[in-house]
Design an enzyme around this catalytic site. Structure first.
Site, PDB file in Angstrom:
ATOM      1  N   ARG A  98      57.393  99.528  87.824  1.00 57.13           N
ATOM      2  CA  ARG A  98      57.715  98.307  88.559  1.00 57.13           C
ATOM      3  C   ARG A  98      58.946  97.674  87.912  1.00 57.13           C
ATOM      4  NH1 ARG A  98      52.049  98.084  87.729  1.00 57.13           N
ATOM      5  NH2 ARG A  98      50.832  98.169  89.659  1.00 57.13           N
TER       6      ARG A  98
ATOM      7  N   LYS B 232      51.158  95.194  85.577  1.00 58.20           N
ATOM      8  CA  LYS B 232      50.579  94.161  86.430  1.00 58.20           C
ATOM      9  C   LYS B 232      49.163  93.829  85.974  1.00 58.20           C
ATOM     10  CE  LYS B 232      49.897  93.292  91.396  1.00 58.20           C
ATOM     11  NZ  LYS B 232      50.007  93.914  92.745  1.00 58.20           N
TER      12      LYS B 232
ATOM     13  N   HIS C 171      61.484  98.750  94.373  1.00 58.34           N
ATOM     14  CA  HIS C 171      60.123  99.217  94.645  1.00 58.34           C
ATOM     15  C   HIS C 171      60.131 100.471  95.519  1.00 58.34           C
ATOM     16  CE1 HIS C 171      56.106  97.914  93.574  1.00 58.34           C
ATOM     17  NE2 HIS C 171      55.672  98.356  94.735  1.00 58.34           N
TER      18      HIS C 171
ATOM     19  N   ARG D  56      59.786 103.384  93.349  1.00 59.09           N
ATOM     20  CA  ARG D  56      58.387 103.574  92.933  1.00 59.09           C
ATOM     21  C   ARG D  56      57.593 104.269  94.047  1.00 59.09           C
ATOM     22  NH1 ARG D  56      54.206 101.480  89.536  1.00 59.09           N
ATOM     23  NH2 ARG D  56      52.419 100.672  90.686  1.00 59.09           N
TER      24      ARG D  56
ATOM     25  N   HIS E 151      47.799 102.032  89.348  1.00 55.62           N
ATOM     26  CA  HIS E 151      47.021 101.491  90.464  1.00 55.62           C
ATOM     27  C   HIS E 151      45.580 101.258  90.020  1.00 55.62           C
ATOM     28  CE1 HIS E 151      49.907 103.330  93.672  1.00 55.62           C
ATOM     29  NE2 HIS E 151      50.287 102.125  93.269  1.00 55.62           N
TER      30      HIS E 151
ATOM     31  N   TYR F 149      49.781 106.771 100.185  1.00 58.04           N
ATOM     32  CA  TYR F 149      50.972 107.617 100.275  1.00 58.04           C
ATOM     33  C   TYR F 149      50.672 108.934 100.993  1.00 58.04           C
ATOM     34  CZ  TYR F 149      53.000 104.259  97.087  1.00 58.04           C
ATOM     35  OH  TYR F 149      53.457 103.096  96.535  1.00 58.04           O
TER      36      TYR F 149
END
Length: 241
Positions: A93, A119, A191, A194, A217, A226
């Site tokens: 990120r 995150k 992003h 990513r 994640h 994805y």
């Protein structure tokens, strides 16, 4: 004193896309839930408010592998080229890239690894490829990190012109300029690189749980988006039209 009908009328009156309305609905629901939790409200009427569905546009934000590599290869400035490489090659990120220090990097055989503070205050270790590790080594040598006034380990990997850590707005400008140089659409952002990392690694056969761990994640379901955004097969291909 707010009533359910007033909430619904407010959301129905909002201009903009379904995503805008969904964001407002989520904010209201969160506020009313908090108000009930702290005892300000006896009842949470926001619990019955439905957040409108929004279109999943992830597929529109996944660039091809050729385009991602073109952005990197056409970047003339070493720092920026390494920045793009780490965003794509590490799947980081923008905040994680800005927060990288040399102490977070460690050699592993011919390649290396990065300890990333991500995150939600979670830390993860990301293994980097040999190619990514080589360009990072070249950046360290060019930047003369060992000659800085501060200890080398404490120095940011990506330095600003003033000698501090690069901030997110500067990273955005680097990515936008690289996308324009490669002839890509203006919407490309950090992003997107990513997203590209996740999609391209899955396309090349990386296990989904490994991609989940690399990207940080919380749920494998997030990584699974994805697969749905870039399916490898379709029943439409079996028809004669």
């Amino acid at each position: 004193s707010v009533r359910m009908g007033e909430l619904q009328d407010y959301l129905a009156s909002l201009p903009g896309s379904s995503a805008t309305v969904a964001l407002a609905a989520s904010a209201l629901k969160s506020l009313l839930t908090f108000a009930q939790e702290v005892g300000f409200l006896r009842f949470n009427i926001g619990a019955a408010v439905k957040v409108p569905p929004i279109k999943n546009t992830l597929a529109e934000r996944i660039m091809s592998e050729a385009d991602a590599l073109l952005m990197i290869r056409q970047e003339p400035v070493l720092r920026n080229r390494v920045l793009l490489t780490v965003l794509y090659g590490g799947g980081l990120r923008i905040s994680e890239v800005c927060g990288l220090h040399w102490r977070d990097l460690m050699t592993r055989d011919e390649a290396g690894q990065a300890t990333v503070f991500g995150k939600g205050g979670k830390t993860r270790v990301v293994l980097l490829s040999v190619a990514t590790w080589k360009v990072l080594a070249a950046l360290r040598e060019r930047a003369g990190v060992d000659n800085l006034a501060i200890p080398a380990a404490d120095a940011p990997v990506f330095l600003s012109r003033k000698g501090g850590a690069l901030d997110p707005s500067a990273v955005h400008r680097v990515v936008k300029a690289a996308a324009a140089r490669a002839g890509l659409q203006a919407e490309v952002s950090a992003h997107w690189l990513r997203h590209a990392h996740a999609s391209h690694s899955l396309d090349r056969g990386a296990p989904i749980h490994l991609v989940q761990a690399t990207l940080g994640h919380a749920s494998v379901a997030t990584t699974g988006r994805y697969l749905h955004a870039r399916p490898s097969e379709s029943s439409a291909r079996f028809l004669g039209v």
